[in-house]
Every structure is written in C-alpha cells, then in structure tokens.
Design an enzyme around this catalytic site. Structure first.
Site, mmCIF file in Angstrom:
data_model
loop_
_atom_site.group_PDB
_atom_site.id
_atom_site.type_symbol
_atom_site.label_atom_id
_atom_site.label_comp_id
_atom_site.label_asym_id
_atom_site.label_seq_id
_atom_site.Cartn_x
_atom_site.Cartn_y
_atom_site.Cartn_z
ATOM 1 C CB CYS A 8 3.329 -0.155 7.045
ATOM 2 S SG CYS A 8 3.659 0.890 5.613
ATOM 3 C CG HIS A 44 -2.757 13.303 1.348
ATOM 4 N ND1 HIS A 44 -2.308 13.651 2.607
ATOM 5 C CD2 HIS A 44 -3.030 11.974 1.396
ATOM 6 C CE1 HIS A 44 -2.321 12.572 3.377
ATOM 7 N NE2 HIS A 44 -2.748 11.539 2.673
ATOM 8 C CG HIS A 78 0.236 10.645 7.497
ATOM 9 N ND1 HIS A 78 -0.791 10.103 6.752
ATOM 10 C CD2 HIS A 78 -0.268 11.753 8.105
ATOM 11 C CE1 HIS A 78 -1.879 10.850 6.928
ATOM 12 N NE2 HIS A 78 -1.597 11.854 7.738
ATOM 13 C CG ASP A 138 7.610 3.602 12.360
ATOM 14 O OD1 ASP A 138 7.914 4.028 11.220
ATOM 15 O OD2 ASP A 138 6.466 3.214 12.643
ATOM 16 N NE ARG A 178 6.318 3.172 9.123
ATOM 17 C CZ ARG A 178 4.991 3.305 9.298
ATOM 18 N NH1 ARG A 178 4.155 3.171 8.291
ATOM 19 N NH2 ARG A 178 4.519 3.564 10.498
ATOM 20 C CB CYS A 217 3.651 5.607 5.474
ATOM 21 S SG CYS A 217 2.351 4.396 5.277
#
Ligand code: FE
Length: 141
Positions: A74, A111, A114, A118, A126, A128
């Site tokens: 990704c 932060h 996310h 999937d 996941r 990410c």
C-alpha cells in the site's frame, strides 16, 4: 499508591506545540501533530523487515513488533496488530470525504495513520502507519 500496569499504560506525555516543534523534524511534526500523511512509497521503514520493535517517534512508546509487519503493497508500513492494545487509540475519521479509523499513540496523542479491515489473517486488520511516526530499534543479534 503503587504503580499498576494499567496506570503505566495510560500515563500521558503532554507537551506544547512549541515543544513538539523543537523536538521533531518538520515532517514528523506535520504528520504526528497535524495529522499529515507522507507520500506513499517514500518512507524508510516500508520495506524494513529486520527483527526489532517500532516505537512512537514522538514519545518512544512501543507500538508494534516486527513479527506483526507485512508487505501490504500500500505504500506505507503495515502491521496486523499493535504490540499492546493499550498502546494505540482509535478514532472515527470522516476527513477528505472518507470514513476511516484513525490510530494515534495512546501515550502522546501523536497521529500514526489509519487501520483498515483488509489485512491478512488472523486479525484481518491493516494498521497503515507513516514511517515518519515511527522509529525502529533492531533486535540484538
Ligand atoms: Fe507517542
């Protein structure tokens, strides 16, 4: 009162924006404190698959173990599960016209990225995560 594991896990790091700016690189500040996102396929940790641990670049908290990392394709580092469920907070995020779940460091509020449904088995998740939100500590040989 004695320190309990619960108390240690929820202990917060609170700093002013000026203190964060002084401590972090401009990219780390933008991502961790302003919820930015690094460009895909640019972070140094996406293809790091050495044994070790991933820590918050803001406060040093342990976030992910290398055993949970996988190549999702990704463009960002991806993990199946946090090192400890208490290490990460999840928040509904409807910015940019998308419904996503933001993940932040439970200790400093930084932060991270996310989490998407999937991922591979067994978690199906996941995480990410921006490379800039992480530091990697290699396991001893
Ligand atoms: Fe943190």
């Amino acid at each position: 009162m004695p320190d309990t594991p619960e108390k240690t896990a929820t202990e917060k790091v609170v700093k002013t924006e000026a203190e964060w700016r002084a401590q972090l690189t401009p990219e780390q500040y933008h991502i961790l404190r302003e919820k930015g996102t690094e460009r895909p396929y640019t972070g140094p940790l996406e293809f790091n698959f050495e044994s070790g641990s991933y820590h918050c670049a803001g406060c040093g908290a342990l976030l992910f173990a290398s055993g949970a990392k996988y190549d999702s394709g990704c463009g960002w580092p991806a993990f199946m599960i946090p090192a400890d469920s208490k290490a990460i907070d999840e928040h509904e995020d409807s910015s940019y016209g998308m419904r996503r779940v933001e993940v932040t460091c439970a200790k400093c509020g930084g932060h991270l990225g996310h989490v998407f449904p999937d991922g591979p088995r067994p978690t199906g998740l996941r995480y990410c995560i921006n490379s800039a939100s992480l530091t990697f500590t290699k396991a001893p040989e």
